[in-house]
Design an enzyme around this catalytic site. Sequence first.
Site, PDB file in Angstrom:
ATOM      1  N   ASN A  11     -17.168   9.512   2.904  1.00 17.05           N
ATOM      2  CA  ASN A  11     -18.603   8.438   2.633  1.00 17.05           C
ATOM      3  C   ASN A  11     -19.086   8.152   4.610  1.00 17.05           C
ATOM      4  O   ASN A  11     -17.490   7.071   4.533  1.00 17.05           O
ATOM      5  CB  ASN A  11     -18.308   7.195   2.314  1.00 17.05           C
ATOM      6  CG  ASN A  11     -19.241   6.538   2.153  1.00 17.05           C
ATOM      7  OD1 ASN A  11     -20.420   6.577   2.835  1.00 17.05           O
ATOM      8  ND2 ASN A  11     -19.210   5.239   1.274  1.00 17.05           N
ATOM      9  N   LYS A  13     -21.390   6.915   5.713  1.00 17.36           N
ATOM     10  CA  LYS A  13     -21.275   5.705   5.702  1.00 17.36           C
ATOM     11  C   LYS A  13     -22.329   4.571   7.128  1.00 17.36           C
ATOM     12  O   LYS A  13     -23.226   5.997   7.217  1.00 17.36           O
ATOM     13  CB  LYS A  13     -20.645   3.812   5.723  1.00 17.36           C
ATOM     14  CG  LYS A  13     -19.233   4.651   4.794  1.00 17.36           C
ATOM     15  CD  LYS A  13     -18.468   2.981   4.574  1.00 17.36           C
ATOM     16  CE  LYS A  13     -18.084   3.692   4.112  1.00 17.36           C
ATOM     17  NZ  LYS A  13     -16.438   2.650   3.537  1.00 17.36           N
ATOM     18  N   HIS A  98     -20.908   1.532  -4.654  1.00 17.78           N
ATOM     19  CA  HIS A  98     -19.713   1.475  -4.413  1.00 17.78           C
ATOM     20  C   HIS A  98     -20.291  -0.342  -3.584  1.00 17.78           C
ATOM     21  O   HIS A  98     -21.123  -0.720  -3.584  1.00 17.78           O
ATOM     22  CB  HIS A  98     -20.597   2.140  -2.533  1.00 17.78           C
ATOM     23  CG  HIS A  98     -19.379   1.923  -1.551  1.00 17.78           C
ATOM     24  ND1 HIS A  98     -19.126   1.082  -0.602  1.00 17.78           N
ATOM     25  CD2 HIS A  98     -18.630   3.353  -1.437  1.00 17.78           C
ATOM     26  CE1 HIS A  98     -17.810   1.042   0.129  1.00 17.78           C
ATOM     27  NE2 HIS A  98     -17.730   2.108  -0.101  1.00 17.78           N
ATOM     28  N   GLU A 100     -19.531  -1.782  -0.999  1.00 18.50           N
ATOM     29  CA  GLU A 100     -20.706  -2.272  -0.142  1.00 18.50           C
ATOM     30  C   GLU A 100     -22.207  -3.076  -0.757  1.00 18.50           C
ATOM     31  O   GLU A 100     -22.820  -3.672  -0.070  1.00 18.50           O
ATOM     32  CB  GLU A 100     -20.528  -1.355   1.188  1.00 18.50           C
ATOM     33  CG  GLU A 100     -19.192  -1.717   1.977  1.00 18.50           C
ATOM     34  CD  GLU A 100     -19.144  -0.222   2.639  1.00 18.50           C
ATOM     35  OE1 GLU A 100     -19.746   0.791   2.983  1.00 18.50           O
ATOM     36  OE2 GLU A 100     -17.461  -0.422   3.063  1.00 18.50           O
ATOM     37  N   GLU A 170     -12.041   1.795  -5.688  1.00 17.64           N
ATOM     38  CA  GLU A 170     -11.746   1.675  -4.465  1.00 17.64           C
ATOM     39  C   GLU A 170     -11.843   0.195  -5.064  1.00 17.64           C
ATOM     40  O   GLU A 170     -12.270  -0.377  -4.554  1.00 17.64           O
ATOM     41  CB  GLU A 170     -13.188   2.114  -4.003  1.00 17.64           C
ATOM     42  CG  GLU A 170     -14.060   3.499  -3.656  1.00 17.64           C
ATOM     43  CD  GLU A 170     -14.367   3.664  -2.422  1.00 17.64           C
ATOM     44  OE1 GLU A 170     -13.932   4.297  -1.593  1.00 17.64           O
ATOM     45  OE2 GLU A 170     -15.415   3.303  -2.055  1.00 17.64           O
ATOM     46  N   GLY A 176     -11.828  -0.410   4.149  1.00 16.02           N
ATOM     47  CA  GLY A 176     -11.852  -0.977   6.064  1.00 16.02           C
ATOM     48  C   GLY A 176     -11.081  -1.761   6.096  1.00 16.02           C
ATOM     49  O   GLY A 176     -11.395  -2.216   7.405  1.00 16.02           O
ATOM     50  N   SER A 216      -9.161   3.384   2.978  1.00 22.56           N
ATOM     51  CA  SER A 216      -8.043   3.333   3.935  1.00 22.56           C
ATOM     52  C   SER A 216      -7.313   4.426   3.723  1.00 22.56           C
ATOM     53  O   SER A 216      -6.498   4.337   3.903  1.00 22.56           O
ATOM     54  CB  SER A 216      -7.613   1.760   4.362  1.00 22.56           C
ATOM     55  OG  SER A 216      -8.503   0.875   4.287  1.00 22.56           O
TER      56      SER A 216
HETATM   57  P1  13P Z   1     -12.596   3.711   4.349  1.00 20.75           P
HETATM   58  O1  13P Z   1     -11.663   4.517   4.038  1.00 20.75           O
HETATM   59  O2  13P Z   1     -12.945   3.413   5.562  1.00 20.75           O
HETATM   60  O3  13P Z   1     -11.678   2.521   4.103  1.00 20.75           O
HETATM   61  O4  13P Z   1     -13.778   3.583   3.151  1.00 20.75           O
HETATM   62  C1  13P Z   1     -13.268   3.416   2.372  1.00 20.75           C
HETATM   63  C2  13P Z   1     -15.005   3.124   1.486  1.00 20.75           C
HETATM   64  O5  13P Z   1     -15.285   2.603   1.203  1.00 20.75           O
HETATM   65  C3  13P Z   1     -15.496   4.839   0.975  1.00 20.75           C
HETATM   66  O6  13P Z   1     -16.081   4.436   0.292  1.00 20.75           O
END
Ligand code: 13P
Length: 262
Positions: A11, A13, A98, A100, A170, A176, A216
């Site tokens: 992903n 992002k 997701h 976010e 997640e 992150g 992460s």
């Molecule tokens: P990170 O691996 O940067 O923590 O992000 C995870 C994520 O949100 C994947 O969709």
Amino acid sequence: MHARVAAVGGNWKMNLDLAACRTLAGSIASAARAETFGCEITLFPPYPYLPAVESQLRGTSVRLGAQDLCERPNGAMTGEVSAAMLVDVGVTTVIVGHSERRHIRGEHDALVAAKLDAALSAGLQAVLCVGERLEDREAGRTLDVVLAQIDAATASITAGRFSGITLAYEPVWAIGTGLTASPEDAQPVHAALRAWTRDRFGALAAEALRIEYGGSVKASLSADLIAQPDIDGFLVGGASLSADEFLRIVRSVEQSSLSTAP
Ligand code: 13P
């Protein structure tokens, strides 16, 4: 042994530019031409770069994914992208719910459910994300939160269409932040999601369901996580922006499948 074919998603992002997307997708495509991966790989670039990434991946086993979609099929929805538009440019898989989008963009359960329905109706595979916030975990509410999320998102999904879903657990506190859930943190949640699926959709659906872990993920930790019986792959954020690191994660998943084969 994992009875399911493991899956690893990158992903990306809201990162990279056109040139960097081409380079990153090109590196992963080259690896996919040179070796056979024992797991399914999907890349989720930002919307504008989907066609460029698609042309890099063409002819390989690497799948093209999108990070989001609109719940409506067409019309006056400025700035939105429909499931049919994604299919049109070669997308096979889309992320839904997701954290976010839930927590920064305020997407509520009903919208997540509508997006999931739109994705599956268009023939897309969906990666449905669930996960608790730190305060939920600290209050002992992790399972309540994630089971309520899957329950709400799939309320109108029939057993036949459930097979189009991959889950991604997640935990919000791990996204992150550099804090990865330990295998002991993650496995019980994955097991609870599978048990919920067994109750709602039956044993076959539960066995076939892939449940990825995200938050992460790094190559140094992925082997221990994938060794858990209910962790079937990863949804990788930051570490997927490096081809080397992402491919190390992919290879750790393959090795686990091999080492646990009968
Ligand atoms: P990170 O691996 O940067 O923590 O992000 C995870 C994520 O949100 C994947 O969709």
